[in-house]
Design a protein around this motif. Structure first.
Motif, short mmCIF file in Angstrom:
data_model
loop_
_atom_site.label_atom_id
_atom_site.label_comp_id
_atom_site.label_asym_id
_atom_site.label_seq_id
_atom_site.Cartn_x
_atom_site.Cartn_y
_atom_site.Cartn_z
N LYS A 201 0.82 -1.24 -0.10
CA LYS A 201 -0.18 -0.11 -0.06
C LYS A 201 0.88 1.34 0.10
N PHE A 202 2.28 1.08 0.97
CA PHE A 202 2.88 2.18 0.90
C PHE A 202 3.52 2.56 -0.41
N ALA A 203 3.83 1.36 -1.12
CA ALA A 203 4.68 1.57 -2.30
C ALA A 203 3.68 2.10 -3.52
N LEU A 217 1.00 -7.12 -6.19
CA LEU A 217 2.33 -7.41 -5.82
C LEU A 217 3.60 -7.28 -6.72
N GLU A 218 3.14 -6.95 -7.99
CA GLU A 218 4.35 -6.75 -8.97
C GLU A 218 5.01 -5.44 -9.00
N ILE A 219 4.41 -4.65 -8.21
CA ILE A 219 4.86 -3.03 -8.24
C ILE A 219 6.43 -3.07 -8.26
N GLU A 220 6.89 -2.30 -8.95
CA GLU A 220 8.54 -2.03 -8.53
C GLU A 220 8.79 -1.05 -7.53
N TYR A 226 6.62 -8.24 -1.13
CA TYR A 226 6.34 -9.41 -1.61
C TYR A 226 7.33 -9.67 -2.91
N LYS A 227 8.07 -8.44 -3.42
CA LYS A 227 9.08 -8.76 -4.44
C LYS A 227 10.22 -8.79 -3.87
N TYR A 228 10.76 -8.01 -2.69
CA TYR A 228 12.07 -8.09 -2.24
C TYR A 228 12.22 -8.51 -0.91
#
Length: 250
Positions: A201-203, A217-220, A226-228
């Motif tokens: 949510k912050f991203a 979940l794929e947001i860079e 979830y990604k890092y």
């Protein structure tokens, strides 16, 4: 300027005669020593006491309540409404790594300087002066038992603050804070991804989201846990002291 002070006092009917105030002020050489600030003027205060208070620069501290803040922009807006420094000056400072380097901070970690609490500070002065005060308060908060507790868990104060910020977004239930802290710290120790929805949510920049979608979940972003693997580079919220202590005592 002195004339602005005189006009302000007259417009607010704090003084009934500019003649007598002006005469007394000039006797005390106040026109050449106007000191910006926030002053409490009590009912029944004599003209002599009023001029002496202003001339001596005896300000009344502002009660600054810091809590429930997620972003630097939100922090700048809150401080700008209560202090002489405006929100534009503050956000420029908070987004400038060169300014923050003096305090051992960067744009990701600057929020950790602010421990939610009520502070008495003076209204005027550059924002860097407030940052110095907050840094001193932060050091007092962490010195001793809290730093020792963090080290016993293999954590730094920054990591504790960051974990607490995630937990604060996860739950409002006091009894769950320590349990959620243990889940995240166990994942950290095992080298697992935290997979914490609040960091996504912050991203995205939107805490009002009710459901995290697979596409989200794929947001860079380094804040996407979830990604890092590991903790994000800084907190996603300004956690209350109770949440910081819950992490230290998980």
């Amino acid at each position: 300027t002195y004339n602005q002070v005189l006009q302000s006092l007259s417009n607010q009917r704090i003084i009934s005669s500019t003649f007598f105030f002006n005469r007394l002020a000039r006797q005390l050489d106040y026109p050449d020593h106007v000191r910006p600030g926030k002053y409490e003027i009590r009912d029944g205060m004599s003209l002599f006491k009023l001029v002496r208070q202003l001339n001596a620069g005896r300000q009344t501290p502002v009660r600054l309540v810091i809590n429930k803040i997620r972003t630097k922009e939100e922090l700048a807006g809150k401080l700008g409404r209560q202090l002489e420094a405006d929100s534009l000056e503050i956000i420029r400072f908070l987004l400038n790594n060169d300014s923050l380097k003096t305090f051992g901070l960067d744009t990701n970690t600057v929020i950790t300087t602010f421990i939610p609490n009520t502070y008495e500070i003076y209204w005027n002065g550059p924002f860097a002066k407030l940052m110095k005060r907050m840094t001193d308060q932060q050091q007092k908060f962490w010195e001793g038992r809290r730093t020792a507790a963090a080290q016993a868990h293999g954590l730094t104060p920054l990591q504790v603050y960051t974990i607490a910020s995630i937990i604060e977004e996860e739950t409002n239930k006091k009894e769950d804070k320590g349990l959620i802290a243990s889940v995240y710290i166990n994942r950290l120790n095992k080298g697992m991804k935290l997979e914490a929805d609040p960091t996504v949510k912050f991203a995205i920049g939107n805490f009002a989201i009710k459901r995290i979608l697979f596409a989200d979940l794929e947001i860079e972003s380094p804040y996407n846990t979830y990604k890092y693997t590991g903790l994000p580079p800084g907190p996603i919220h300004m956690p209350p002291i109770a949440y910081i202590d819950a992490v230290l005592n998980y």
